[in-house]
Design a protein around this motif. Structure first.
Motif, PDB file in Angstrom:
ATOM      1  N   VAL A  38       8.970   6.505   2.743  1.00 51.84           N
ATOM      2  CA  VAL A  38      10.012   5.293   1.741  1.00 51.84           C
ATOM      3  C   VAL A  38      10.547   5.333   2.831  1.00 51.84           C
ATOM      4  O   VAL A  38      11.466   4.969   3.175  1.00 51.84           O
ATOM      5  N   CYS A  39      10.106   3.630   3.875  1.00 51.62           N
ATOM      6  CA  CYS A  39      10.335   2.956   5.188  1.00 51.62           C
ATOM      7  C   CYS A  39      10.602   1.656   4.924  1.00 51.62           C
ATOM      8  O   CYS A  39      10.502   0.902   4.136  1.00 51.62           O
ATOM      9  N   HIS A  40      11.606   2.027   6.372  1.00 45.59           N
ATOM     10  CA  HIS A  40      12.164   0.141   6.347  1.00 45.59           C
ATOM     11  C   HIS A  40      10.663  -0.431   6.496  1.00 45.59           C
ATOM     12  O   HIS A  40      10.772  -2.362   5.488  1.00 45.59           O
ATOM     13  N   GLY A  63       2.800   2.124   1.186  1.00 48.77           N
ATOM     14  CA  GLY A  63       3.075   3.395   1.311  1.00 48.77           C
ATOM     15  C   GLY A  63       2.046   3.442   2.256  1.00 48.77           C
ATOM     16  O   GLY A  63       1.049   3.872   2.499  1.00 48.77           O
ATOM     17  N   HIS A  64       3.234   3.825   3.741  1.00 51.92           N
ATOM     18  CA  HIS A  64       2.136   4.306   4.656  1.00 51.92           C
ATOM     19  C   HIS A  64       2.381   5.765   5.398  1.00 51.92           C
ATOM     20  O   HIS A  64       2.123   5.848   6.597  1.00 51.92           O
ATOM     21  N   GLU A  65       3.108   5.904   4.636  1.00 52.94           N
ATOM     22  CA  GLU A  65       4.007   8.014   5.411  1.00 52.94           C
ATOM     23  C   GLU A  65       3.500   8.997   4.533  1.00 52.94           C
ATOM     24  O   GLU A  65       3.865   9.344   2.989  1.00 52.94           O
ATOM     25  N   ASN A  66       2.081   9.228   4.946  1.00 59.70           N
ATOM     26  CA  ASN A  66       1.464   9.906   3.430  1.00 59.70           C
ATOM     27  C   ASN A  66       0.857  11.834   4.094  1.00 59.70           C
ATOM     28  O   ASN A  66       0.115  11.794   5.514  1.00 59.70           O
ATOM     29  N   ALA A 149       4.575  11.256   9.431  1.00 60.89           N
ATOM     30  CA  ALA A 149       3.090  10.279   9.070  1.00 60.89           C
ATOM     31  C   ALA A 149       3.779   9.270   9.982  1.00 60.89           C
ATOM     32  O   ALA A 149       3.098   8.546  10.402  1.00 60.89           O
ATOM     33  N   ASP A 150       5.077   8.555   9.697  1.00 58.30           N
ATOM     34  CA  ASP A 150       5.399   7.060  10.532  1.00 58.30           C
ATOM     35  C   ASP A 150       6.260   7.713  10.843  1.00 58.30           C
ATOM     36  O   ASP A 150       7.248   7.204  12.139  1.00 58.30           O
ATOM     37  N   ALA A 151       7.662   7.416  10.060  1.00 62.56           N
ATOM     38  CA  ALA A 151       9.363   7.954  10.768  1.00 62.56           C
ATOM     39  C   ALA A 151       8.964   9.108  11.993  1.00 62.56           C
ATOM     40  O   ALA A 151       9.782   8.603  12.963  1.00 62.56           O
ATOM     41  N   GLY A 335      18.255   9.837   5.749  1.00 64.17           N
ATOM     42  CA  GLY A 335      16.952  10.879   6.162  1.00 64.17           C
ATOM     43  C   GLY A 335      15.884   9.873   6.040  1.00 64.17           C
ATOM     44  O   GLY A 335      16.258   9.078   6.002  1.00 64.17           O
ATOM     45  N   ARG A 336      15.544  11.086   4.834  1.00 62.53           N
ATOM     46  CA  ARG A 336      14.396  10.099   3.945  1.00 62.53           C
ATOM     47  C   ARG A 336      14.024  10.311   2.876  1.00 62.53           C
ATOM     48  O   ARG A 336      13.980  11.343   2.346  1.00 62.53           O
ATOM     49  N   ALA A 337      13.617   9.109   1.592  1.00 62.23           N
ATOM     50  CA  ALA A 337      13.270   9.665   0.577  1.00 62.23           C
ATOM     51  C   ALA A 337      11.682  10.021   0.513  1.00 62.23           C
ATOM     52  O   ALA A 337      10.913   8.989   1.406  1.00 62.23           O
TER      53      ALA A 337
HETATM   54 ZN    ZN Z   1       7.347   3.368   7.666  1.00 66.95          ZN
END
Ligand code: ZN
Ligand code: ZN
Length: 341
Positions: A38-40, A63-66, A149-151, A335-337
């Motif tokens: 889950v990204c900004h 959703g782009h961090e897969n 995959a993105d962050a 961190g990241r969710a």
């Molecule tokens: Zn992102």
């Protein structure tokens, strides 16, 4: 399948049943999602910030961090088989244009960007292309690495480009110790030789940055600019990597940048304002950095496999997507969710 779709800007996503994606091109791959970060950018997409630039028709799945497992492959796919664990490079690039041949997937004029321009990974299944896949070791749970995959790739690319400037005796200021920043600090520790100064509003995040390789931590408040100047003998930082990108971080960065320094802009939303006199008089460079190419993600996954880069993340159910987005918006995610369908 179950998916979280954006129907209307500035409204919650709808968690609903939609048709499964199907193979339409011989190089397509359907990935069973293990986790989606889950990204900004997801917040910005919901706010409509990207609406004009992308022109994506609503509704669609963000959703782009897969990451996940190969579920079905097109007839031309040769390097992957059903069941393989994979992390998904965020774009489907054509592989035939000059930019792709130069290795810069993000510059491909034919690219599709699942989660931005076509259906993404807040779902049970995702359609991408074979070219986007990087195999994972069998003992890695895809949900644990999805944010790379993105962050991860975005932090990696900016730091990889800054690293040749990060010579011994230099100072690098890294602004924002959230999902990207905490990865960026570790990559800079591995690829560069600068002293790292971490900069954030949140004390817990600063402590995490110190554990991960920063040598100084500066709390972003009224005194922050003068603190950074005193940590750099009043010269400013040689390199600044801005993972936040607001009007305020842009303005402060230009006050904290050394003569001859380089300012990498990774976070976005604000406007960089700099008089050309200052640009030439101080010989500063301002560099934009966008996501990363396939090799950036490959190299980052190698560092992760060697235990050199760890990811702070927490898993949540896909049904909780709107609650998690709200927490991210309020700065309450460290961190990241990761959403797990
Ligand atoms: Zn992102
Ligand atoms: Zn291309």
């Amino acid at each position: 399948m179950k998916a979280a779709r954006l129907h209307k800007y500035n409204e919650p996503l709808r968690i609903e049943q939609v048709p499964d994606p199907v193979i339409t091109d011989s190089s397509d791959v359907i990935v069973k999602i293990g986790g989606a970060g889950v990204c900004h950018t997801d917040l910005h997409l919901i706010e409509g910030v990207w609406a004009e630039t992308l022109g994506t028709e609503l509704p669609y799945i963000i959703g782009h961090e897969n990451a996940g497992w190969v579920h079905a492959v097109g007839s031309a796919v040769t390097n992957f088989k059903v069941g393989d664990p994979v992390i998904v490079h965020p774009v489907m690039s054509c592989g035939k244009c000059l930019n792709c041949r130069a290795g810069e997937d993000m510059h491909c004029p034919n690219l599709k960007f699942p989660g931005l321009t076509v259906d993404g990974g807040y779902a049970e299944y995702l359609k991408t292309s074979e070219r986007a896949l990087i195999p994972l070791p069998n003992d890695v749970n895809p949900a644990d690495v999805a944010p790379f995959a993105d962050a991860g790739i975005t932090a990696y690319r900016a730091v990889r480009r800054a690293a040749p400037l990060a010579k011994p005796g230099t100072k690098v200021l890294m602004i924002g110790m959230g999902g990207l920043g905490h990865i960026g600090v570790q990559v800079m520790r591995e690829l560069g030789n600068s002293d790292i100064i971490a900069f954030d509003r949140n004390k817990d995040r600063l402590n995490m940055a110190l554990d991960l390789g920063a040598v100084h931590a500066v709390e972003a408040n009224d005194r922050a600019v003068s603190q950074v100047l005193s940590l750099t003998a009043e010269q400013g930082a040689d390199i600044i990597i801005d993972f936040v990108g607001t009007d305020q971080t842009h303005a402060e960065s230009l006050q904290m940048l050394r003569k001859g320094g380089t300012y990498f802009v990774v976070g976005y939303g604000g406007t960089v304002k700099v008089p050309s006199l200052n640009l030439i008089n101080n010989e500063i460079s301002i560099v934009g950095s966008l996501v990363g190419n396939y090799n950036d993600l490959y190299q980052l996954m190698e560092l992760h496999a060697r235990g050199k880069v760890i990811l702070h993340s927490a898993k949540y159910a896909l049904d909780e997507a709107n609650d998690i987005l709200k927490l991210l918006h309020d700065g309450k995610i460290n961190g990241r969710a990761v959403l797990v369908p």
